[in-house]
Scaffold this motif. Sequence first.
Motif, PDB file in Angstrom:
ATOM      1  N   LYS A   1      22.399 -24.894 -18.075  1.00 36.85           N
ATOM      2  CA  LYS A   1      22.542 -24.384 -19.438  1.00 36.85           C
ATOM      3  C   LYS A   1      23.034 -22.941 -19.371  1.00 36.85           C
ATOM      4  CE  LYS A   1      18.500 -24.691 -21.192  1.00 36.85           C
ATOM      5  NZ  LYS A   1      17.317 -24.790 -22.037  1.00 36.85           N
ATOM      6  N   MET A   2      23.904 -22.630 -20.270  1.00 33.88           N
ATOM      7  CA  MET A   2      24.385 -21.244 -20.369  1.00 33.88           C
ATOM      8  C   MET A   2      23.346 -20.432 -21.132  1.00 33.88           C
ATOM      9  SD  MET A   2      27.280 -21.142 -18.842  1.00 33.88           S
ATOM     10  CE  MET A   2      27.957 -19.610 -19.388  1.00 33.88           C
ATOM     11  N   ASP A   3      23.047 -19.259 -20.650  1.00 33.18           N
ATOM     12  CA  ASP A   3      22.122 -18.380 -21.359  1.00 33.18           C
ATOM     13  C   ASP A   3      22.759 -17.902 -22.658  1.00 33.18           C
ATOM     14  OD1 ASP A   3      20.147 -18.540 -19.438  1.00 33.18           O
ATOM     15  OD2 ASP A   3      20.959 -16.851 -18.292  1.00 33.18           O
ATOM     16  N   ASP A   4      21.913 -17.717 -23.658  1.00 32.86           N
ATOM     17  CA  ASP A   4      22.393 -17.210 -24.942  1.00 32.86           C
ATOM     18  C   ASP A   4      22.412 -15.681 -24.856  1.00 32.86           C
ATOM     19  OD1 ASP A   4      23.173 -16.887 -27.557  1.00 32.86           O
ATOM     20  OD2 ASP A   4      21.149 -17.135 -28.349  1.00 32.86           O
ATOM     21  N   VAL A   5      23.555 -15.139 -24.463  1.00 36.49           N
ATOM     22  CA  VAL A   5      23.655 -13.692 -24.301  1.00 36.49           C
ATOM     23  C   VAL A   5      24.048 -12.998 -25.598  1.00 36.49           C
ATOM     24  CG1 VAL A   5      24.136 -13.767 -21.837  1.00 36.49           C
ATOM     25  CG2 VAL A   5      26.025 -13.854 -23.447  1.00 36.49           C
ATOM     26  N   VAL A   6      24.406 -13.750 -26.616  1.00 40.30           N
ATOM     27  CA  VAL A   6      24.806 -13.145 -27.886  1.00 40.30           C
ATOM     28  C   VAL A   6      23.635 -12.386 -28.508  1.00 40.30           C
ATOM     29  CG1 VAL A   6      25.615 -13.637 -30.225  1.00 40.30           C
ATOM     30  CG2 VAL A   6      26.603 -14.854 -28.292  1.00 40.30           C
ATOM     31  N   SER A   7      22.453 -12.993 -28.517  1.00 41.05           N
ATOM     32  CA  SER A   7      21.296 -12.297 -29.104  1.00 41.05           C
ATOM     33  C   SER A   7      20.898 -11.098 -28.248  1.00 41.05           C
ATOM     34  CB  SER A   7      20.117 -13.252 -29.281  1.00 41.05           C
ATOM     35  OG  SER A   7      19.674 -13.731 -28.029  1.00 41.05           O
ATOM     36  N   TRP A   8      21.010 -11.239 -26.910  1.00 41.61           N
ATOM     37  CA  TRP A   8      20.705 -10.107 -26.037  1.00 41.61           C
ATOM     38  C   TRP A   8      21.675  -8.959 -26.294  1.00 41.61           C
ATOM     39  CZ3 TRP A   8      23.503  -7.536 -22.303  1.00 41.61           C
ATOM     40  CH2 TRP A   8      22.788  -6.654 -21.500  1.00 41.61           C
ATOM     41  N   LYS A   9      22.970  -9.290 -26.440  1.00 41.05           N
ATOM     42  CA  LYS A   9      23.974  -8.261 -26.721  1.00 41.05           C
ATOM     43  C   LYS A   9      23.713  -7.584 -28.054  1.00 41.05           C
ATOM     44  CE  LYS A   9      28.005 -10.034 -24.223  1.00 41.05           C
ATOM     45  NZ  LYS A   9      29.371 -10.545 -24.388  1.00 41.05           N
ATOM     46  N   SER A  10      23.385  -8.377 -29.080  1.00 41.31           N
ATOM     47  CA  SER A  10      23.168  -7.775 -30.404  1.00 41.31           C
ATOM     48  C   SER A  10      21.945  -6.863 -30.396  1.00 41.31           C
ATOM     49  CB  SER A  10      23.059  -8.846 -31.480  1.00 41.31           C
ATOM     50  OG  SER A  10      21.926  -9.643 -31.279  1.00 41.31           O
ATOM     51  N   ARG A  11      20.884  -7.256 -29.673  1.00 41.06           N
ATOM     52  CA  ARG A  11      19.705  -6.369 -29.557  1.00 41.06           C
ATOM     53  C   ARG A  11      20.076  -5.084 -28.807  1.00 41.06           C
ATOM     54  NH1 ARG A  11      17.201 -11.150 -28.015  1.00 41.06           N
ATOM     55  NH2 ARG A  11      17.034 -10.372 -25.879  1.00 41.06           N
ATOM     56  N   GLY A  12      20.862  -5.245 -27.754  1.00 44.61           N
ATOM     57  CA  GLY A  12      21.293  -4.075 -26.983  1.00 44.61           C
ATOM     58  C   GLY A  12      22.169  -3.148 -27.799  1.00 44.61           C
ATOM     59  N   ILE A  13      23.087  -3.724 -28.551  1.00 44.50           N
ATOM     60  CA  ILE A  13      23.976  -2.920 -29.392  1.00 44.50           C
ATOM     61  C   ILE A  13      23.168  -2.169 -30.440  1.00 44.50           C
ATOM     62  CG2 ILE A  13      25.763  -3.092 -31.173  1.00 44.50           C
ATOM     63  CD1 ILE A  13      27.013  -5.349 -29.482  1.00 44.50           C
TER      64      ILE A  13
ATOM     65  N   ALA B   1      20.003  -1.245 -30.271  1.00 41.10           N
ATOM     66  CA  ALA B   1      19.218  -0.188 -29.626  1.00 41.10           C
ATOM     67  C   ALA B   1      20.095   1.004 -29.260  1.00 41.10           C
ATOM     68  CB  ALA B   1      18.523  -0.737 -28.383  1.00 41.10           C
ATOM     69  N   VAL B   2      21.258   0.733 -28.694  1.00 40.47           N
ATOM     70  CA  VAL B   2      22.159   1.824 -28.282  1.00 40.47           C
ATOM     71  C   VAL B   2      22.697   2.562 -29.501  1.00 40.47           C
ATOM     72  CG1 VAL B   2      24.391   2.293 -27.207  1.00 40.47           C
ATOM     73  CG2 VAL B   2      22.760   0.821 -26.069  1.00 40.47           C
ATOM     74  N   ASN B   3      23.063   1.819 -30.550  1.00 40.25           N
ATOM     75  CA  ASN B   3      23.558   2.469 -31.765  1.00 40.25           C
ATOM     76  C   ASN B   3      22.494   3.353 -32.392  1.00 40.25           C
ATOM     77  OD1 ASN B   3      26.083   1.394 -31.516  1.00 40.25           O
ATOM     78  ND2 ASN B   3      25.763  -0.242 -32.986  1.00 40.25           N
ATOM     79  N   LYS B   4      21.239   2.938 -32.327  1.00 41.85           N
ATOM     80  CA  LYS B   4      20.135   3.758 -32.850  1.00 41.85           C
ATOM     81  C   LYS B   4      20.018   5.054 -32.045  1.00 41.85           C
ATOM     82  CE  LYS B   4      16.613   4.245 -35.592  1.00 41.85           C
ATOM     83  NZ  LYS B   4      16.792   4.544 -36.975  1.00 41.85           N
ATOM     84  N   GLN B   5      20.158   4.951 -30.731  1.00 40.92           N
ATOM     85  CA  GLN B   5      20.117   6.147 -29.886  1.00 40.92           C
ATOM     86  C   GLN B   5      21.275   7.086 -30.209  1.00 40.92           C
ATOM     87  OE1 GLN B   5      20.094   4.864 -25.814  1.00 40.92           O
ATOM     88  NE2 GLN B   5      17.943   4.237 -25.872  1.00 40.92           N
TER      89      GLN B   5
END
Length: 139
Positions: free
Chosen positions: A34-46, A48-52
């Motif tokens: 199965k491919m990992d769902d990296v879209v949600s990980w990317k959106s959380r990362g984006i 967090a970084v945008n908040k910083q």
Amino acid sequence: MEKDKPDNVVFSEGQGYNANILPYSTNVGAPIIKMDDVVSWKSRGISAVNKQFENKFNELKIQYENLMKEYEWNELVYHAKYSFEPVIGEIYHLYAGDDGNNFLSLISPLEWNKEHIGTFQLNSDKKWVLLNHIDHKFV
């Protein structure tokens, strides 16, 4: 119709039987890939970084505004009239003159009935540090 090879055998036209060189298992009992769902990980990362970035931007904006205020006060004092050489560490008072020109004096606003703009101290960097001011219309 006759099948040449069973379904669970991996055969490639160019490489023949290549199950032994593949990086994943090819038999029927192998675990599901199965491919990992990296879209949600990317959106959380984006987020967090945008908040910083936003916090840092707001911090720099406040520092810039404070720097501009200091600059404006220093411009005001350095363009004022005075006929003495200010001493580092001494406290001076800036007044509005009757002729429209500001002037710097050692006389405190309590001892004189002139329009007081602010009280300043000259630091070792030759920067005028605002100690207090009465009227906000000058900056």
